[in-house]
Design an enzyme around this catalytic site. Structure first.
Site, short mmCIF file in Angstrom:
data_model
loop_
_atom_site.label_atom_id
_atom_site.label_comp_id
_atom_site.label_asym_id
_atom_site.label_seq_id
_atom_site.Cartn_x
_atom_site.Cartn_y
_atom_site.Cartn_z
N ASP A 191 0.87 -1.18 0.00
CA ASP A 191 0.00 0.00 0.00
C ASP A 191 0.90 1.21 0.00
O ASP A 191 1.76 1.36 0.87
CB ASP A 191 -0.90 0.01 1.24
CG ASP A 191 -1.82 1.22 1.24
OD1 ASP A 191 -2.65 1.34 0.33
OD2 ASP A 191 -1.67 2.07 2.14
N GLU A 275 -1.49 -1.31 -5.94
CA GLU A 275 -2.74 -0.71 -6.37
C GLU A 275 -2.44 0.17 -7.57
O GLU A 275 -1.40 0.83 -7.60
CB GLU A 275 -3.30 0.15 -5.24
CG GLU A 275 -4.76 0.05 -5.10
CD GLU A 275 -5.22 0.73 -3.81
OE1 GLU A 275 -6.42 0.85 -3.63
OE2 GLU A 275 -4.37 1.14 -3.01
N ASP A 356 -3.19 1.48 6.61
CA ASP A 356 -2.30 1.12 5.50
C ASP A 356 -1.99 -0.37 5.48
O ASP A 356 -1.96 -1.00 4.42
CB ASP A 356 -1.00 1.93 5.57
CG ASP A 356 -1.26 3.43 5.41
OD1 ASP A 356 -2.32 3.79 4.86
OD2 ASP A 356 -0.40 4.23 5.82
#
Ligand SMILES: [Zn+2]
Length: 417
Positions: A191, A275, A356
């Site tokens: 992340d 991501e 996170d």
């Protein structure tokens, strides 16, 4: 596969002026060709072919009094300049037709003498690496190089760049064989944070390095100094050069750091999941500064390149995947989490989450699930749900989120909203 190797160049004063002239000629050829193509478009005519263009803006132009000086530089970088224009058009058309992923690419624009970065490319015909380590460039001469590492193979092209800080670089393209690393069973989700640089699903936190902050402070000081100088003054020019040097320093430091970081992650993990953040889109918003400083785009590019070379996998989870809303423990899908919410408790299972770390675990699960569904294929939006969400009655809350660790909006230097 192609890899890039960059190093500093130290041309002599004489070579610098030859390079400056060649930069200028390559720019003129590029702009002339762009003008020709624009006219053709306006007149509704087909675009001239590469050969026609070359005849018109290089070979033919050399014989005219206005462009006779094109003959004073090597022809190879001029031809490469036309190829660059061609590539710019191709990127534009591929982008419009969505053949090319990512940010929309605009039509090529005219280049200016005032552009902060000047560049030239030499094809295999236009350069040679001498046995003594110097770089021979056609019509420029043997240029001194500071090699950071040896080239693994004969390069197929070199781009010479003059940056805003007045430094010269050579960027070699080298075709290399892949070097697979021994397999490991470890996989990791990442992340990309704002407080820290990244949080990994194994719980490790990568902080933005302090030396980078220091370099950034220096840059800010230089920028303030520049703002105080009178426009057009000699001191302003000096201050501007200082800002450019500070910028270059920050960029170099960040690149070195990112190289070490990504090499470590690729070596330790068989698969890495990220991501798909719209870095370009974010860059235009309020988060612009922290996003660019964090260097996410470069981070992802380096991971992908190293993975390709070393037989690892990088999976990208679509940006619509709600990594910060899902509970990594039970799969419950919770409400939206504004950026200032650093910790939360799952109303379904009661698990307490660091925002996170929870997101990193979700990204890992989503990436793995999608890889199972489509081995080697791209991660599709919506296809990646780590667990089926348990139905939860509307309004049911098993406990309030913990108050500790939740910062007020706007605190901590992170711009919110
Ligand atoms: Zn839960």
């Amino acid at each position: 596969m192609h890899l890039r190797y960059s190093c500093r160049l130290y041309p002599t004063k004489g070579q610098q002026s030859l390079l400056a002239r060649t930069f200028g000629c390559a720019r003129v050829v590029y702009n002339d060709a762009l003008a020709v193509r624009r006219e053709a478009r306006k007149a509704g005519l087909p675009y001239p072919t590469a050969t026609e263009l070359q005849k018109r803006v290089i070979t033919g132009a050399k014989r005219t009094p206005e462009r006779s000086w094109l003959a004073s530089v090597g022809v190879d970088p001029l031809i490469q300049s036309l190829r660059d224009l061609d590539a710019a058009y191709r990127n534009f058309f591929d982008s419009v037709s969505r053949k090319r992923r990512g940010r929309l690419v605009g039509l090529p624009r005219f280049k200016s003498r005032k552009d902060s970065r000047q560049s030239l490319r030499f094809s295999r015909n236009g350069f040679r690496v001498r046995p003594n380590g110097k770089l021979y460039l056609a019509k420029i001469g043997d240029v001194r190089v500071r090699w950071s590492r040896a080239l693994p193979a004969e390069p197929s092209s070199v781009t010479v760049v003059l940056d805003a800080a007045g430094r010269y670089h050579a960027s070699f393209v080298v075709d290399v064989e892949p070097e697979p690393l021994p397999e490991t069973g470890r996989e990791v989700g990442i992340d990309l944070g704002l407080g820290s640089f990244a949080v990994l699903s194994d719980g490790s936190v990568v902080d933005n390095p302090r030396f980078l902050r220091k370099a950034e402070k220096k840059l800010k000081a230089a920028q303030r100094e520049l703002a105080r100088k009178a426009k057009g003054s000699r001191n302003r020019a000096k201050a501007r050069a200082k800002v450019a040097r500070a910028h270059a320093g920050v960029a170099d430091t960040r690149r070195d750091w990112l190289h070490k970081l990504t090499t470590g992650i690729i070596r330790e993990n068989q698969a890495v999941y990220l991501e798909d953040l719209n870095v370009h889109g974010l860059g235009r918003g309020r988060l612009a500064k922290s996003v660019h400083d964090a260097g996410w785009g470069a981070f992802r590019r380096m991971l992908e390149q190293k993975a390709a070379r070393h037989g690892r996998t990088v999976g990208v989870v679509h940006r619509s995947f709600p990594s910060s809303r899902l509970c990594a423990q039970c799969g419950h899908r919770d409400g939206p989490k504004p950026l200032h919410v650093r910790q939360w408790a799952c109303p379904a299972c009661g698990a307490r989450h660091d925002r996170d770390l929870n997101a990193a675990r979700n990204i890992l699960a989503a990436g793995q699930a999608d890889r199972r569904n489509a081995p080697g294929g791209p991660v599709r939006p919506g296809a990646a749900t780590p667990h089926r969400a348990r139905p939860v009655e509307r309004g049911t809350r098993l406990g309030d989120p913990p108050r500790t660790g939740i910062r007020a909006a706007g605190a901590g230097g992170i711009p919110v909203r």
